[in-house]
Motif scaffolding. Structure first.
Motif, PDB file in Angstrom:
ATOM      1  N   ARG A 107      35.220  19.842   1.028  1.00 22.01           N
ATOM      2  CA  ARG A 107      35.064  20.591   1.860  1.00 22.01           C
ATOM      3  C   ARG A 107      35.028  20.916   2.903  1.00 22.01           C
ATOM      4  O   ARG A 107      35.633  20.278   3.186  1.00 22.01           O
ATOM      5  CB  ARG A 107      33.546  20.407   1.735  1.00 22.01           C
ATOM      6  N   THR A 108      34.846  21.814   3.056  1.00 29.45           N
ATOM      7  CA  THR A 108      35.391  22.757   4.105  1.00 29.45           C
ATOM      8  C   THR A 108      33.936  22.467   5.084  1.00 29.45           C
ATOM      9  O   THR A 108      32.527  23.395   5.052  1.00 29.45           O
ATOM     10  CB  THR A 108      35.820  24.426   4.186  1.00 29.45           C
ATOM     11  N   HIS A 109      33.910  21.995   6.599  1.00 29.50           N
ATOM     12  CA  HIS A 109      33.027  21.820   7.522  1.00 29.50           C
ATOM     13  C   HIS A 109      33.386  22.552   8.477  1.00 29.50           C
ATOM     14  O   HIS A 109      34.293  22.295   9.327  1.00 29.50           O
ATOM     15  CB  HIS A 109      33.510  20.275   7.858  1.00 29.50           C
ATOM     16  N   LYS A 110      32.577  23.649   8.858  1.00 26.90           N
ATOM     17  CA  LYS A 110      32.493  24.612  10.095  1.00 26.90           C
ATOM     18  C   LYS A 110      32.002  24.115  11.300  1.00 26.90           C
ATOM     19  O   LYS A 110      31.431  22.398  11.571  1.00 26.90           O
ATOM     20  CB  LYS A 110      32.279  25.506   9.916  1.00 26.90           C
ATOM     21  N   LEU A 111      31.665  24.997  12.550  1.00 27.38           N
ATOM     22  CA  LEU A 111      30.965  24.644  13.617  1.00 27.38           C
ATOM     23  C   LEU A 111      29.069  25.019  13.275  1.00 27.38           C
ATOM     24  O   LEU A 111      29.566  26.263  12.355  1.00 27.38           O
ATOM     25  CB  LEU A 111      31.100  24.756  14.567  1.00 27.38           C
ATOM     26  N   TYR A 112      28.215  25.164  13.405  1.00 30.32           N
ATOM     27  CA  TYR A 112      26.655  25.929  13.736  1.00 30.32           C
ATOM     28  C   TYR A 112      27.330  26.387  15.254  1.00 30.32           C
ATOM     29  O   TYR A 112      26.071  25.612  16.146  1.00 30.32           O
ATOM     30  CB  TYR A 112      25.874  24.568  13.294  1.00 30.32           C
ATOM     31  N   ILE A 113      26.781  27.904  15.889  1.00 29.73           N
ATOM     32  CA  ILE A 113      26.762  28.005  16.635  1.00 29.73           C
ATOM     33  C   ILE A 113      25.938  29.748  15.846  1.00 29.73           C
ATOM     34  O   ILE A 113      26.012  30.330  15.500  1.00 29.73           O
ATOM     35  CB  ILE A 113      28.077  28.141  17.303  1.00 29.73           C
ATOM     36  N   GLY A 114      25.076  29.859  17.124  1.00 27.01           N
ATOM     37  CA  GLY A 114      23.661  31.200  16.865  1.00 27.01           C
ATOM     38  C   GLY A 114      23.569  31.243  15.505  1.00 27.01           C
ATOM     39  O   GLY A 114      23.090  31.849  15.052  1.00 27.01           O
ATOM     40  N   GLY A 115      22.844  30.076  14.465  1.00 27.89           N
ATOM     41  CA  GLY A 115      22.587  30.124  13.476  1.00 27.89           C
ATOM     42  C   GLY A 115      22.895  30.680  12.486  1.00 27.89           C
ATOM     43  O   GLY A 115      22.346  30.607  11.260  1.00 27.89           O
ATOM     44  N   GLN A 162      37.153  13.662   5.461  1.00 30.63           N
ATOM     45  CA  GLN A 162      37.051  15.022   5.174  1.00 30.63           C
ATOM     46  C   GLN A 162      37.458  15.833   6.367  1.00 30.63           C
ATOM     47  O   GLN A 162      37.690  14.537   7.255  1.00 30.63           O
ATOM     48  CB  GLN A 162      35.788  14.928   4.949  1.00 30.63           C
ATOM     49  N   GLU A 163      37.701  16.419   6.246  1.00 32.98           N
ATOM     50  CA  GLU A 163      38.094  17.960   7.432  1.00 32.98           C
ATOM     51  C   GLU A 163      37.238  18.117   8.228  1.00 32.98           C
ATOM     52  O   GLU A 163      36.102  18.825   7.251  1.00 32.98           O
ATOM     53  CB  GLU A 163      39.422  18.803   6.495  1.00 32.98           C
ATOM     54  N   ILE A 164      36.908  17.626   9.574  1.00 31.57           N
ATOM     55  CA  ILE A 164      35.863  18.383  10.288  1.00 31.57           C
ATOM     56  C   ILE A 164      36.400  19.746  11.260  1.00 31.57           C
ATOM     57  O   ILE A 164      37.511  19.059  12.031  1.00 31.57           O
ATOM     58  CB  ILE A 164      35.338  16.822  11.062  1.00 31.57           C
ATOM     59  N   ALA A 165      35.897  20.278  11.752  1.00 36.31           N
ATOM     60  CA  ALA A 165      35.843  21.381  12.131  1.00 36.31           C
ATOM     61  C   ALA A 165      36.246  20.393  13.933  1.00 36.31           C
ATOM     62  O   ALA A 165      35.479  19.895  14.394  1.00 36.31           O
ATOM     63  CB  ALA A 165      35.130  22.641  12.857  1.00 36.31           C
ATOM     64  N   ARG A 166      37.091  20.763  14.293  1.00 32.50           N
ATOM     65  CA  ARG A 166      37.942  21.023  15.518  1.00 32.50           C
ATOM     66  C   ARG A 166      37.415  21.611  16.804  1.00 32.50           C
ATOM     67  O   ARG A 166      38.210  22.490  16.856  1.00 32.50           O
ATOM     68  CB  ARG A 166      39.244  20.100  15.653  1.00 32.50           C
ATOM     69  N   LEU A 183      23.793  18.047   9.349  1.00 32.33           N
ATOM     70  CA  LEU A 183      22.104  18.749   8.759  1.00 32.33           C
ATOM     71  C   LEU A 183      22.854  20.861   9.013  1.00 32.33           C
ATOM     72  O   LEU A 183      21.629  20.954   8.891  1.00 32.33           O
ATOM     73  CB  LEU A 183      22.348  18.248  10.959  1.00 32.33           C
ATOM     74  N   TYR A 184      23.559  20.623   9.227  1.00 28.19           N
ATOM     75  CA  TYR A 184      23.783  22.539   9.221  1.00 28.19           C
ATOM     76  C   TYR A 184      22.703  22.974   8.144  1.00 28.19           C
ATOM     77  O   TYR A 184      22.180  23.718   8.328  1.00 28.19           O
ATOM     78  CB  TYR A 184      25.928  22.773   8.826  1.00 28.19           C
ATOM     79  N   ARG A 185      22.920  22.586   6.968  1.00 33.24           N
ATOM     80  CA  ARG A 185      22.552  22.972   5.730  1.00 33.24           C
ATOM     81  C   ARG A 185      20.954  23.084   5.837  1.00 33.24           C
ATOM     82  O   ARG A 185      20.121  23.494   5.505  1.00 33.24           O
ATOM     83  CB  ARG A 185      23.549  22.449   4.206  1.00 33.24           C
ATOM     84  N   ILE A 186      21.007  22.038   6.181  1.00 31.13           N
ATOM     85  CA  ILE A 186      19.073  21.847   6.086  1.00 31.13           C
ATOM     86  C   ILE A 186      18.926  23.040   7.407  1.00 31.13           C
ATOM     87  O   ILE A 186      17.411  23.186   7.171  1.00 31.13           O
ATOM     88  CB  ILE A 186      18.422  20.363   6.994  1.00 31.13           C
TER      89      ILE A 186
END
Length: 253
Positions: A12-20, A36-40, A160-163
């Motif tokens: 699974r690709t986890h990104k950042l959550y910026i600007g909606g 899991q790979e978490i964005a740095r 939480l991003y997806r929520i």
């Protein structure tokens, strides 16, 4: 066979959550956590998140307290089943944390109005309850936030991003940047566009945040341990997330 019954067969690709929206980190780096790979994130990601929060700050602060509460109620509904859900309490108090009227030595009175601070940087503790309670209370009071999750437990934040994408939170009100605290927190504490910072981490980190925050006299709330969030009243968090404006109103004889 790859399908709903075998969710662990793909990365699974986890990104950042910026600007909606979810965005890739500026440096395109990631860190491994629990397989899991978490964005740095890096300094530029923090600056982008602060800019997004600043752009949303005026409109969100001017949104009525009732409308903010309705937005948070919907978020709380979407979070059902996540375990402890303090967002309902934060939504309930959004339009009830009001000012008060005081008598003054003149023919008039003073109304103390609770107003948001602006942009709050939240360096989160490990618990999901702490992340939700701090973030939701700050947002309920009309602030926009830049959240840096704990590097020891980032998975709840990235889920939480997806929520958030399914909820009515306006873009830029909540921004989340994952990564190492020592790479992200100094930029957040130094940033003149951040009006307050809440820090939960190490004693050394707390001292550094307080020292760096002197640059623009931002408000700080630092704890070098993780408190029991069950014992922290939402109303006390509301006081942390607001500032009082005194409005003097004279009247005639």
């Amino acid at each position: 066979v790859v399908g709903p019954s075998s969710p662990d067969t793909i990365d699974r690709t986890h990104k950042l959550y910026i600007g909606g929206k979810q965005v890739r980190p500026d440096g395109n780096y990631s860190v491994d956590f629990a397989g899991q790979e978490i964005a740095r994130g890096n300094r530029k990601d923090i600056r982008n998140a602060v800019e997004a929060a600043q752009n949303a700050s005026k409109a969100w602060a001017n949104t009525s307290a009732f409308n903010r509460s309705q937005v948070l109620y919907y978020l709380a509904e979407n979070l059902q089943g996540w375990g402890p859900n303090p967002v309902f309490a934060c939504a309930a108090i959004a339009d009830k944390f009001e000012g008060s009227v005081h008598e003054v030595p003149m023919r008039g009175f003073t109304y103390t109005r609770n107003e948001p601070l602006g942009v709050i940087g939240i360096v989160c503790p490990n618990s999901m309850e702490g992340l939700l309670k701090l973030t939701a209370t700050a947002v309920a009071m009309g602030n926009c936030v830049v959240v840096v999750p704990s590097p020891e437990n980032p998975l709840p934040a990235v889920e939480l991003y997806r929520i958030l994408e399914m909820s009515d939170i306006p873009s830029g009100v909540i921004n989340i940047v994952t990564g190492y605290h020592d790479e992200l927190v100094p930029t957040l504490a130094d940033h003149d566009g951040v009006d307050a910072i809440w820090y939960f981490g190490t004693p050394e980190g707390a001292k550094d945040v307080e020292a760096r925050s002197c640059g623009n006299l931002k408000q700080t709330w630092t704890m070098d341990y993780e408190p029991n969030f069950d014992q922290i009243d939402v109303r006390s968090l509301c006081e942390r997330g607001t500032q009082v404006k005194n409005i003097w109103i004279p009247f005639g004889e």
